[in-house]
Scaffold this motif. Structure first.
Motif, PDB file in Angstrom:
ATOM      1  N   ARG A  89       0.649  -1.233   0.039  1.00  0.00           N
ATOM      2  CA  ARG A  89       0.048   0.083   0.155  1.00  0.00           C
ATOM      3  C   ARG A  89       0.813   1.065   0.056  1.00  0.00           C
ATOM      4  N   LYS A  90       2.284   1.070   0.441  1.00  0.00           N
ATOM      5  CA  LYS A  90       2.956   2.391   0.494  1.00  0.00           C
ATOM      6  C   LYS A  90       3.626   2.547  -0.785  1.00  0.00           C
ATOM      7  N   MET A  91       3.550   1.807  -1.889  1.00  0.00           N
ATOM      8  CA  MET A  91       4.365   1.957  -3.094  1.00  0.00           C
ATOM      9  C   MET A  91       3.550   1.652  -4.454  1.00  0.00           C
ATOM     10  N   ARG A  92       2.916   2.505  -5.030  1.00  0.00           N
ATOM     11  CA  ARG A  92       2.301   1.973  -6.330  1.00  0.00           C
ATOM     12  C   ARG A  92       3.166   1.011  -7.419  1.00  0.00           C
ATOM     13  N   ALA A  93       4.213   1.172  -7.328  1.00  0.00           N
ATOM     14  CA  ALA A  93       5.000   0.488  -8.315  1.00  0.00           C
ATOM     15  C   ALA A  93       4.984  -1.104  -7.843  1.00  0.00           C
ATOM     16  N   SER A  94       4.468  -1.256  -6.713  1.00  0.00           N
ATOM     17  CA  SER A  94       4.612  -3.001  -6.264  1.00  0.00           C
ATOM     18  C   SER A  94       3.690  -3.746  -7.294  1.00  0.00           C
ATOM     19  N   VAL A  95       2.768  -3.119  -8.048  1.00  0.00           N
ATOM     20  CA  VAL A  95       1.972  -3.632  -9.283  1.00  0.00           C
ATOM     21  C   VAL A  95       2.991  -4.496  -9.977  1.00  0.00           C
ATOM     22  N   CYS A  96       4.284  -3.982 -10.147  1.00  0.00           N
ATOM     23  CA  CYS A  96       4.927  -4.765 -11.130  1.00  0.00           C
ATOM     24  C   CYS A  96       5.595  -6.125 -10.705  1.00  0.00           C
ATOM     25  N   ILE A 123      -5.148   0.348 -13.135  1.00  0.00           N
ATOM     26  CA  ILE A 123      -4.216  -0.696 -13.743  1.00  0.00           C
ATOM     27  C   ILE A 123      -5.004  -1.606 -14.572  1.00  0.00           C
ATOM     28  N   ASP A 124      -5.929  -0.808 -15.386  1.00  0.00           N
ATOM     29  CA  ASP A 124      -6.861  -1.771 -15.998  1.00  0.00           C
ATOM     30  C   ASP A 124      -5.822  -2.227 -17.393  1.00  0.00           C
ATOM     31  N   VAL A 137      -8.460 -13.122 -13.907  1.00  0.00           N
ATOM     32  CA  VAL A 137      -7.934 -12.021 -12.833  1.00  0.00           C
ATOM     33  C   VAL A 137      -9.315 -11.670 -12.331  1.00  0.00           C
ATOM     34  N   ASP A 138      -9.271 -11.831 -11.043  1.00  0.00           N
ATOM     35  CA  ASP A 138     -10.220 -11.415 -10.072  1.00  0.00           C
ATOM     36  C   ASP A 138      -9.730  -9.968  -9.303  1.00  0.00           C
ATOM     37  N   VAL A 139     -10.850  -9.064  -9.220  1.00  0.00           N
ATOM     38  CA  VAL A 139     -10.314  -7.845  -8.120  1.00  0.00           C
ATOM     39  C   VAL A 139     -11.651  -8.181  -7.021  1.00  0.00           C
ATOM     40  N   THR A 140     -11.003  -8.614  -5.903  1.00  0.00           N
ATOM     41  CA  THR A 140     -11.893  -8.524  -4.817  1.00  0.00           C
ATOM     42  C   THR A 140     -11.159  -8.526  -3.542  1.00  0.00           C
ATOM     43  N   GLY A 141     -11.970  -7.906  -2.593  1.00  0.00           N
ATOM     44  CA  GLY A 141     -11.444  -7.588  -1.134  1.00  0.00           C
ATOM     45  C   GLY A 141     -10.305  -6.851  -1.222  1.00  0.00           C
ATOM     46  N   PHE A 163      -4.243   7.486 -22.178  1.00  0.00           N
ATOM     47  CA  PHE A 163      -3.205   8.522 -22.036  1.00  0.00           C
ATOM     48  C   PHE A 163      -2.001   8.044 -22.466  1.00  0.00           C
ATOM     49  N   GLY A 164      -1.998   7.168 -23.764  1.00  0.00           N
ATOM     50  CA  GLY A 164      -1.012   6.863 -24.290  1.00  0.00           C
ATOM     51  C   GLY A 164      -0.355   5.384 -23.826  1.00  0.00           C
ATOM     52  N   SER A 165       1.109   5.126 -23.629  1.00  0.00           N
ATOM     53  CA  SER A 165       1.594   3.991 -23.354  1.00  0.00           C
ATOM     54  C   SER A 165       1.633   4.025 -21.910  1.00  0.00           C
ATOM     55  N   THR A 166       1.835   2.750 -21.128  1.00  0.00           N
ATOM     56  CA  THR A 166       1.968   2.543 -19.787  1.00  0.00           C
ATOM     57  C   THR A 166       3.282   1.919 -19.637  1.00  0.00           C
ATOM     58  N   VAL A 167       4.241   2.672 -18.497  1.00  0.00           N
ATOM     59  CA  VAL A 167       5.553   2.005 -18.470  1.00  0.00           C
ATOM     60  C   VAL A 167       5.374   0.735 -17.594  1.00  0.00           C
TER      61      VAL A 167
END
Ligand code: UD1
Length: 422
Positions: A89-96, A123-124, A137-141, A163-167
């Motif tokens: 939760r502290k860092m958005r980049a953890s989606v990678c 993050i669609d 993929v399930d987004v839940t809880g 908005f263009g490409s996503t890094v």
């Protein structure tokens, strides 16, 4: 919590400042070490809190992580697929983490990133990419739960968003596709230098990636990746911030060392357009400040256009430059939290939607201000160096997310600032 007291005044910076390794390269590259059981060595990882959070996530997943100065050694022999919410939760980049976990384990549970002050950050496109490869993929809880019923299978995937490409979306797909069956083609890929750096590391691990740095990346899946060593590229945003520091506050000129000038073309162009002289020599850039700085027009866009991560800092320069400047952010249209703070210091600036209109030159005075995000806080440090009197920057933790010891580096070239505990 800490605050930074910046004592401003006439331009006084001189000497040489060294740039650290790239934060935005380090984060996905550290995540990529999960793609193999073997040991990986990553050099020049900056000592910033985002990189430190990433190392904590890796160890909580079960990897063995050692850090000595800028060198990080990761061995991810046995890992879990569940990332800890309290750090994620502290860092958005953890989606990678999603791409490597899905590729290595066939499943991942990653906490959804929280809100972000610079605006809506969906993050669609990441999820679309993983679904196209065959993941469920399930987004839940509050979690993204990903499961791969069969093997991941390569295909042609268009990653272009409104908005263009996503890094990080490109990074995630590239990492997932390294171990997929067959060939994946990413159309509308991000072409940022950090994407090339990740592809270089993955190729050293045995991946077969071509086209990184262009809008079309081709990844031929392999059955396994192995350990590798890699040195991350210099941080172009930190370097750009110091180029602006030079244009705003060099006594005469300042040298910025350990840089890739080819990654900074759009930033250099604006600094030159505002009247300063930029001389590139190998891995060093010298900026000679003019007393007659002029306003400029900037518009952010995907690389190689002007980076949104330099928008706030460049605005600080335009505030003290002569004439009307316009600053358009097409990537994050809400990323203007620094404007009210700069106004508190005397900036004459008005916001109209995704555009800031700056009327310069303003003579700035020190004030208590609030850092709202990483790059906005850098803009306040820059403005503080030229303001009359003391600027007190609160919520300093934002700047420590992405700048390695920025206060010490600037003090080293003559700035006056002091960190204090609140
Ligand atoms: C990366 C950088 C960040 C920089 C940003 C844009 C890292 C760790 N962070 O973030 O510093 O500001 O690139 O250069 O490298 N978008 C969607 N759907 C998605 C993903 C993104 O609509 O699924 C939109 C975003 O809201 C934004 C644009 O696409 O408007 C670009 O964002 P993106 O490139 O994904 O940013 P990040 O990779 O998160």
């Amino acid at each position: 919590m800490e605050k930074l007291i910046v004592t401003g005044g006439p331009p006084s910076l001189k000497g040489t400042i060294n740039v650290s390794g790239s934060k935005n390269s380090s984060l996905p590259i550290l995540a990529a070490t999960l793609l193999t059981k073997d040991q990986c060595v990553i050099r020049r990882v900056p000592d910033v809190s985002d990189a430190n959070y990433m190392l904590q996530i890796l160890s909580q997943l079960g990897a063995d992580v050692e850090r000595a100065s800028g060198n990080v050694i990761v061995s991810a022999e046995k890992i879990s697929h569940q990332t800890p919410y309290d750090i994620v939760r502290k860092m958005r980049a953890s989606v990678c983490m999603m791409g490597p976990l899905v590729a290595r384990l066939g499943k991942a549970e990653v906490s959804l990133p929280g809100g972000c002050v610079i605006g809506d950050r969906p993050i669609d496109l990441h999820l679309h990419a993983l679904k196209e490869l065959g993941a469920k993929v399930d987004v839940t809880g509050g979690y993204v739960i990903i499961d791969v019923p069969k093997d991941l299978e390569g295909k042609e995937i268009n990653l272009r968003g409104k908005f263009g490409s996503t890094v990080l979306g490109t990074d995630n797909l590239m990492m997932a596709a390294t171990l997929a069956k067959g060939t994946t083609i990413i159309e509308g890929a991000a072409a940022e230098p950090e994407v090339i750096d990740l592809a270089d590391f993955l190729n050293k691990m045995g991946a077969k990636i071509t086209g990184a740095g262009t809008r079309r990346i081709e990844i031929e899946g392999v059955s396994e990746l192995h350990g590798a060593e890699h040195t991350v590229i210099p941080d172009r945003i930190e370097a750009g911030t110091f180029l602006v520091a030079a244009a705003m506050a060099a006594e005469k000129s300042l040298n910025i060392n350990r840089v890739r000038a080819d990654h900074l073309k759009a930033v250099i162009e604006v600094i030159e357009a505002s009247g300063h002289v930029v001389t590139v020599s190998g891995e060093s850039i010298e900026v000679t400040r003019t007393n007659n700085s002029r306003g400029a027009k900037i518009q952010t866009g995907p690389y190689p256009e002007f980076p949104t991560d330099m928008q706030a800092q460049m605005t600080a320069l335009l505030v003290i430059s002569d004439g009307i400047s316009t600053v358009v952010d097409t990537i994050f249209p809400e990323r203007f939290m620094h404007l009210p703070e700069l106004q508190r210091m005397g900036a004459v600036v008005e916001r109209q939607g995704n555009t800031a209109i700056v009327e310069g030159p303003a003579s700035l005075t020190g004030a208590p201000v609030m850092a709202s995000d990483l790059r906005a806080s850098a803009a306040l440090v820059l403005a503080g160096m030229r303001a009359k009197g003391e600027t007190e920057i609160n919520r300093l933790y934002h700047i420590d997310r992405g700048y390695e010891h920025i206060d010490e580096k600037l003090i080293g070239v003559g700035a006056r600032m002091e960190r204090k505990r609140v």
